[in-house]
Write an enzyme that holds these catalytic residues in place. Structure first.
Site, short mmCIF file in Angstrom:
data_model
loop_
_atom_site.label_atom_id
_atom_site.label_comp_id
_atom_site.label_asym_id
_atom_site.label_seq_id
_atom_site.Cartn_x
_atom_site.Cartn_y
_atom_site.Cartn_z
N HIS A 50 42.35 43.06 52.22
CA HIS A 50 41.03 42.43 52.20
C HIS A 50 40.06 43.36 51.48
O HIS A 50 40.24 44.59 51.49
CB HIS A 50 40.53 42.18 53.62
CG HIS A 50 41.22 41.07 54.33
ND1 HIS A 50 40.61 40.33 55.30
CD2 HIS A 50 42.49 40.58 54.23
CE1 HIS A 50 41.44 39.42 55.77
NE2 HIS A 50 42.60 39.56 55.14
N GLU A 52 37.13 44.46 52.28
CA GLU A 52 36.53 45.49 53.11
C GLU A 52 37.50 46.63 53.39
O GLU A 52 37.12 47.81 53.36
CB GLU A 52 36.08 44.90 54.46
CG GLU A 52 35.07 43.79 54.35
CD GLU A 52 35.66 42.39 54.33
OE1 GLU A 52 35.05 41.48 54.90
OE2 GLU A 52 36.74 42.19 53.72
N CYS A 80 36.14 39.19 58.63
CA CYS A 80 37.07 38.61 59.60
C CYS A 80 37.23 39.59 60.77
O CYS A 80 36.75 40.72 60.70
CB CYS A 80 38.42 38.35 58.92
SG CYS A 80 39.36 39.85 58.59
N CYS A 83 38.70 43.03 59.71
CA CYS A 83 37.75 43.84 58.95
C CYS A 83 36.60 44.33 59.83
O CYS A 83 36.14 45.46 59.68
CB CYS A 83 37.25 43.08 57.74
SG CYS A 83 38.56 42.79 56.52
#
Length: 146
Positions: A50, A52, A80, A83
């Site tokens: 992801h 992040e 999410c 993260c």
């Protein structure tokens, strides 16, 4: 003055060009970008890639610490749960995001980051950004057409 959300959006655009979900992030310390990230799950075939997480990894390496005290993360979409946990564990001071996660209306990111179970609670700021929302909606609309 640098618009850090605009810089995160540039990362999302790079992800889009690679046919990844267009999410981008930048980490800022003392008014300077120290790390950038964008989704790369499809290319890497790794669920952890992801925007992040990638930005946090790069910031930790650059700053030579897992503690990102005094850092802010700007991300195009509400983080999410994975993260959000990484953000809290990295001790990031502030989270700024440009689009809300539309599949959930329970503010899960905020619930995680404000949980009493965590000893670090970053500030959270939602700055509605039409471009961040539109790029995601267009991406999924085009995917459904195919």
């Amino acid at each position: 003055m640098i618009d850090f959300m605009e810089e995160a959006f540039k990362e999302a655009q790079k992800a889009l060009k690679k046919d990844e979900v267009p999410i981008g992030a930048v980490i800022v310390k003392d008014g300077k970008i120290v790390a950038r990230g964008r989704n790369s799950r499809e290319k890497s075939q790794n669920a952890l890639k992801h925007a992040e997480i990638i930005a946090i990894n790069k910031a930790c390496k650059r700053l030579k610490s897992w503690r990102l005290d005094g850092c802010e993360i700007y991300v195009t979409l509400e983080p999410c749960p994975m993260c959000a946990g990484a953000i809290a564990n990295a001790r990031i001071s502030k989270v700024v995001y440009g689009a809300k996660e539309t599949t959930s209306e329970d503010n899960l990111c905020e619930l995680i980051l404000k949980s009493n179970r965590l000893n670090h609670k970053p500030k959270i700021e939602y700055r509605e950004n039409k471009f961040c929302k539109d790029i995601l909606q267009d991406f999924f609309k085009n995917k459904r057409k195919k």
